[in-house]
Motif scaffolding. Structure first.
Motif, PDB file in Angstrom:
ATOM      1  N   MET A  47       0.977  -1.167   0.092  1.00 10.97           N
ATOM      2  CA  MET A  47      -0.141  -0.058   0.061  1.00 10.97           C
ATOM      3  C   MET A  47       0.980   0.962   0.137  1.00 10.97           C
ATOM      4  N   ASP A  48       0.412   2.301  -0.345  1.00 10.12           N
ATOM      5  CA  ASP A  48       0.983   3.697  -0.373  1.00 10.12           C
ATOM      6  C   ASP A  48       1.114   4.304   0.905  1.00 10.12           C
ATOM      7  N   LEU A  49       1.973   4.807   1.397  1.00 12.55           N
ATOM      8  CA  LEU A  49       2.110   5.676   2.758  1.00 12.55           C
ATOM      9  C   LEU A  49       2.251   7.218   2.564  1.00 12.55           C
ATOM     10  N   GLU A  50       1.756   7.760   3.067  1.00  9.11           N
ATOM     11  CA  GLU A  50       2.126   9.446   2.857  1.00  9.11           C
ATOM     12  C   GLU A  50       3.173   9.750   3.625  1.00  9.11           C
ATOM     13  N   GLY A  51       3.895  10.820   3.365  1.00  7.16           N
ATOM     14  CA  GLY A  51       5.006  11.451   4.163  1.00  7.16           C
ATOM     15  C   GLY A  51       6.554  10.862   3.744  1.00  7.16           C
ATOM     16  N   ASN A  52       7.353  11.425   4.557  1.00 11.89           N
ATOM     17  CA  ASN A  52       8.722  10.961   4.075  1.00 11.89           C
ATOM     18  C   ASN A  52       9.481   9.993   4.752  1.00 11.89           C
ATOM     19  N   GLN A  53       8.814   9.796   6.158  1.00 12.74           N
ATOM     20  CA  GLN A  53       9.339   8.636   6.823  1.00 12.74           C
ATOM     21  C   GLN A  53       8.169   7.562   7.406  1.00 12.74           C
ATOM     22  N   PRO A  54       8.375   6.416   7.251  1.00 15.21           N
ATOM     23  CA  PRO A  54       7.514   5.361   7.633  1.00 15.21           C
ATOM     24  C   PRO A  54       7.537   5.318   9.119  1.00 15.21           C
ATOM     25  N   PRO A  55       6.125   5.041   9.452  1.00 15.26           N
ATOM     26  CA  PRO A  55       5.982   4.906  11.027  1.00 15.26           C
ATOM     27  C   PRO A  55       6.705   3.560  11.420  1.00 15.26           C
ATOM     28  N   VAL A  56       6.851   3.788  12.610  1.00 12.02           N
ATOM     29  CA  VAL A  56       7.649   2.521  13.208  1.00 12.02           C
ATOM     30  C   VAL A  56       6.551   1.293  13.338  1.00 12.02           C
ATOM     31  N   HIS A  57       5.154   1.524  13.580  1.00 14.08           N
ATOM     32  CA  HIS A  57       4.272   0.455  13.360  1.00 14.08           C
ATOM     33  C   HIS A  57       2.917   0.781  12.503  1.00 14.08           C
ATOM     34  N   TYR A  58       2.399  -0.300  12.024  1.00 11.41           N
ATOM     35  CA  TYR A  58       1.420  -0.341  10.932  1.00 11.41           C
ATOM     36  C   TYR A  58       0.396  -1.066  11.508  1.00 11.41           C
ATOM     37  N   PRO A  59      -0.903  -0.574  11.696  1.00 11.69           N
ATOM     38  CA  PRO A  59      -1.389   0.876  11.667  1.00 11.69           C
ATOM     39  C   PRO A  59      -0.724   1.572  12.939  1.00 11.69           C
ATOM     40  N   GLU A  60      -0.386   2.965  12.728  1.00 15.07           N
ATOM     41  CA  GLU A  60       0.354   3.660  13.658  1.00 15.07           C
ATOM     42  C   GLU A  60      -0.432   3.493  15.370  1.00 15.07           C
ATOM     43  N   ASP A  61      -1.461   3.869  15.404  1.00 15.20           N
ATOM     44  CA  ASP A  61      -1.922   3.549  16.706  1.00 15.20           C
ATOM     45  C   ASP A  61      -3.479   3.048  16.780  1.00 15.20           C
ATOM     46  N   THR A  62      -3.674   1.815  16.950  1.00 15.50           N
ATOM     47  CA  THR A  62      -5.041   1.078  17.019  1.00 15.50           C
ATOM     48  C   THR A  62      -6.022   1.485  18.197  1.00 15.50           C
ATOM     49  N   GLY A  63      -5.188   1.932  19.164  1.00 13.36           N
ATOM     50  CA  GLY A  63      -5.858   2.077  20.405  1.00 13.36           C
ATOM     51  C   GLY A  63      -6.765   0.957  21.080  1.00 13.36           C
ATOM     52  N   GLY A  64      -6.697  -0.226  20.311  1.00 13.81           N
ATOM     53  CA  GLY A  64      -7.357  -1.290  20.985  1.00 13.81           C
ATOM     54  C   GLY A  64      -6.421  -2.544  21.613  1.00 13.81           C
ATOM     55  N   GLY A  65      -5.101  -2.191  21.581  1.00 14.61           N
ATOM     56  CA  GLY A  65      -4.299  -3.342  22.210  1.00 14.61           C
ATOM     57  C   GLY A  65      -3.893  -4.322  21.130  1.00 14.61           C
ATOM     58  N   HIS A  66      -4.588  -3.985  20.119  1.00 16.52           N
ATOM     59  CA  HIS A  66      -4.113  -5.021  18.961  1.00 16.52           C
ATOM     60  C   HIS A  66      -2.788  -5.185  18.545  1.00 16.52           C
ATOM     61  N   SER A  67      -2.447  -6.324  18.072  1.00 17.95           N
ATOM     62  CA  SER A  67      -0.657  -6.445  17.559  1.00 17.95           C
ATOM     63  C   SER A  67      -0.726  -5.607  16.489  1.00 17.95           C
ATOM     64  N   ARG A  68       0.416  -4.951  16.121  1.00 12.68           N
ATOM     65  CA  ARG A  68       0.795  -4.388  14.910  1.00 12.68           C
ATOM     66  C   ARG A  68       1.814  -4.808  14.229  1.00 12.68           C
ATOM     67  N   TYR A  69       1.936  -4.374  12.916  1.00 12.84           N
ATOM     68  CA  TYR A  69       2.913  -4.705  12.322  1.00 12.84           C
ATOM     69  C   TYR A  69       4.239  -3.637  12.607  1.00 12.84           C
ATOM     70  N   ARG A  70       5.204  -4.334  12.752  1.00  9.74           N
ATOM     71  CA  ARG A  70       6.511  -3.496  12.936  1.00  9.74           C
ATOM     72  C   ARG A  70       7.402  -3.387  11.774  1.00  9.74           C
ATOM     73  N   LEU A  71       8.034  -2.215  11.814  1.00  7.18           N
ATOM     74  CA  LEU A  71       8.841  -1.690  10.727  1.00  7.18           C
ATOM     75  C   LEU A  71      10.369  -2.558  10.906  1.00  7.18           C
ATOM     76  N   HIS A  72      10.697  -3.260   9.859  1.00  8.71           N
ATOM     77  CA  HIS A  72      12.054  -3.925  10.095  1.00  8.71           C
ATOM     78  C   HIS A  72      12.992  -3.320   8.990  1.00  8.71           C
ATOM     79  N   GLN A  73      12.555  -3.181   7.811  1.00 15.61           N
ATOM     80  CA  GLN A  73      13.528  -2.600   6.746  1.00 15.61           C
ATOM     81  C   GLN A  73      13.009  -1.511   6.039  1.00 15.61           C
TER      82      GLN A  73
END
Length: 87
Positions: free
Chosen positions: A15-41
């Protein structure tokens, strides 16, 4: 910039991301305590622009993400140089 996913339910998705720097987690903030994808590379072009970011499922190692990213040839595809994201 493209977000590329390894592992989990969205394996091999993009998927396309906005901005110049990728967020450390995706989605950035779920607020529900769900596991998120982590930036690796992160893949940067010769001028330093971030071309892509590789996210791994919560249970996947850096080594496995790197192996899959190499196998899928993300760096070659985006004409970029891959580097491991340091947390």
């Amino acid at each position: 910039m493209r977000a590329l996913f390894v592992g989990g339910v969205v394996d091999n998705s993009e998927m396309d991301l906005e901005g110049n720097q990728p967020p450390v987690h995706y989605p950035e903030d779920t607020g529900g305590g769900h596991s998120r994808y982590r930036l690796h590379q992160v893949g940067k072009t010769s001028d330093g622009t971030v071309a892509y970011a590789v996210y791994g499922a919560p249970d996947i190692t850096d080594e496995e993400v790197s192996r899959v990213a190499d196998e899928r040839a993300y760096a070659r595809r985006f004409e970029a140089e891959a580097s491991l994201f340091e947390h």
